[in-house]
Design a protein around this motif. Sequence first.
Motif, PDB file in Angstrom:
ATOM      1  N   ALA A  51       0.838  -1.207   0.000  1.00 17.41           N
ATOM      2  CA  ALA A  51       0.000   0.000   0.000  1.00 17.41           C
ATOM      3  C   ALA A  51       0.869   1.252   0.000  1.00 17.41           C
ATOM      4  O   ALA A  51       0.572   2.226  -0.706  1.00 17.41           O
ATOM      5  N   CYS A  52       1.945   1.231   0.766  1.00 17.84           N
ATOM      6  CA  CYS A  52       2.874   2.365   0.806  1.00 17.84           C
ATOM      7  C   CYS A  52       3.476   2.602  -0.582  1.00 17.84           C
ATOM      8  O   CYS A  52       3.541   3.737  -1.054  1.00 17.84           O
ATOM      9  N   LEU A  53       3.907   1.536  -1.224  1.00 18.21           N
ATOM     10  CA  LEU A  53       4.462   1.658  -2.575  1.00 18.21           C
ATOM     11  C   LEU A  53       3.426   2.222  -3.547  1.00 18.21           C
ATOM     12  O   LEU A  53       3.754   3.049  -4.402  1.00 18.21           O
ATOM     13  N   ASP A  54       2.192   1.793  -3.401  1.00 16.66           N
ATOM     14  CA  ASP A  54       1.126   2.261  -4.278  1.00 16.66           C
ATOM     15  C   ASP A  54       0.764   3.721  -3.987  1.00 16.66           C
ATOM     16  O   ASP A  54       0.665   4.539  -4.904  1.00 16.66           O
ATOM     17  N   LEU A  55       0.580   4.043  -2.721  1.00 15.81           N
ATOM     18  CA  LEU A  55       0.169   5.405  -2.350  1.00 15.81           C
ATOM     19  C   LEU A  55       1.215   6.460  -2.689  1.00 15.81           C
ATOM     20  O   LEU A  55       0.881   7.593  -3.022  1.00 15.81           O
ATOM     21  N   PHE A  56       2.472   6.075  -2.594  1.00 15.98           N
ATOM     22  CA  PHE A  56       3.554   7.017  -2.872  1.00 15.98           C
ATOM     23  C   PHE A  56       4.253   6.697  -4.190  1.00 15.98           C
ATOM     24  O   PHE A  56       5.428   7.013  -4.368  1.00 15.98           O
ATOM     25  N   SER A  57       3.530   6.094  -5.121  1.00 19.47           N
ATOM     26  CA  SER A  57       4.148   5.657  -6.377  1.00 19.47           C
ATOM     27  C   SER A  57       4.812   6.804  -7.140  1.00 19.47           C
ATOM     28  O   SER A  57       5.817   6.602  -7.809  1.00 19.47           O
ATOM     29  N   GLU A  58       4.282   8.008  -7.014  1.00 22.40           N
ATOM     30  CA  GLU A  58       4.873   9.146  -7.717  1.00 22.40           C
ATOM     31  C   GLU A  58       6.213   9.556  -7.108  1.00 22.40           C
ATOM     32  O   GLU A  58       7.032  10.175  -7.785  1.00 22.40           O
ATOM     33  N   GLN A  59       6.434   9.217  -5.840  1.00 25.26           N
ATOM     34  CA  GLN A  59       7.690   9.577  -5.187  1.00 25.26           C
ATOM     35  C   GLN A  59       8.774   8.532  -5.408  1.00 25.26           C
ATOM     36  O   GLN A  59       9.949   8.822  -5.241  1.00 25.26           O
ATOM     37  N   PHE A  60       8.372   7.310  -5.745  1.00 24.50           N
ATOM     38  CA  PHE A  60       9.349   6.261  -6.003  1.00 24.50           C
ATOM     39  C   PHE A  60       9.560   6.141  -7.498  1.00 24.50           C
ATOM     40  O   PHE A  60       8.623   6.208  -8.277  1.00 24.50           O
ATOM     41  N   SER A  61      10.790   5.947  -7.876  1.00 26.73           N
ATOM     42  CA  SER A  61      11.085   5.819  -9.299  1.00 26.73           C
ATOM     43  C   SER A  61      10.500   4.507  -9.829  1.00 26.73           C
ATOM     44  O   SER A  61      10.210   3.597  -9.069  1.00 26.73           O
TER      45      SER A  61
END
Length: 156
Positions: free
Chosen positions: A73-83
């Motif tokens: 969920a963290c990866l999905d919610l912050f997908s724009e911040q992770f390359s």
Amino acid sequence: MFPLLVLNGPESCLVSCMPRKSKHSVTVEQMAQTLLKSCVLDVKAQLRVAAKDWRVSIDGVHELRIALRRTLACLDLFSEQFSVAKETCWLQKTLKELLKSAGKARDLDVLLAREIPEQGKVQAQLRKAWKRKRKDCQEPLRQSFETLVREEKLQT
């Protein structure tokens, strides 16, 4: 820069790793990195329990699944911040595969924890088959622990 929003209550579990009072604002990127690091550390800790202590505590696999879903969920919610780098894709794929393996083990844990109506030999044979399947489901969890935690492929 965005100021850090700190939630109070049960929904704050993801932001509890952030400082409660700070003189400095935290960027979304910093918050995303901090939350992801916290989630990955939790996955590593829960994977250790699920891989090593599964006969003692059936909750280990349950807690692992929670940690995995939280991290995804963290990866999905912050997908724009992770390359969209191959590392991020690898992490998502690896966590999803681990979640699938843990799900199979958890399903059998739940079945084994239930009382089965007394049916003589059928009951004993069924429980024996479920225990055998549960033991087989443990191997992917053990291998994941060895690869991701012991060999330190899951870095924070």
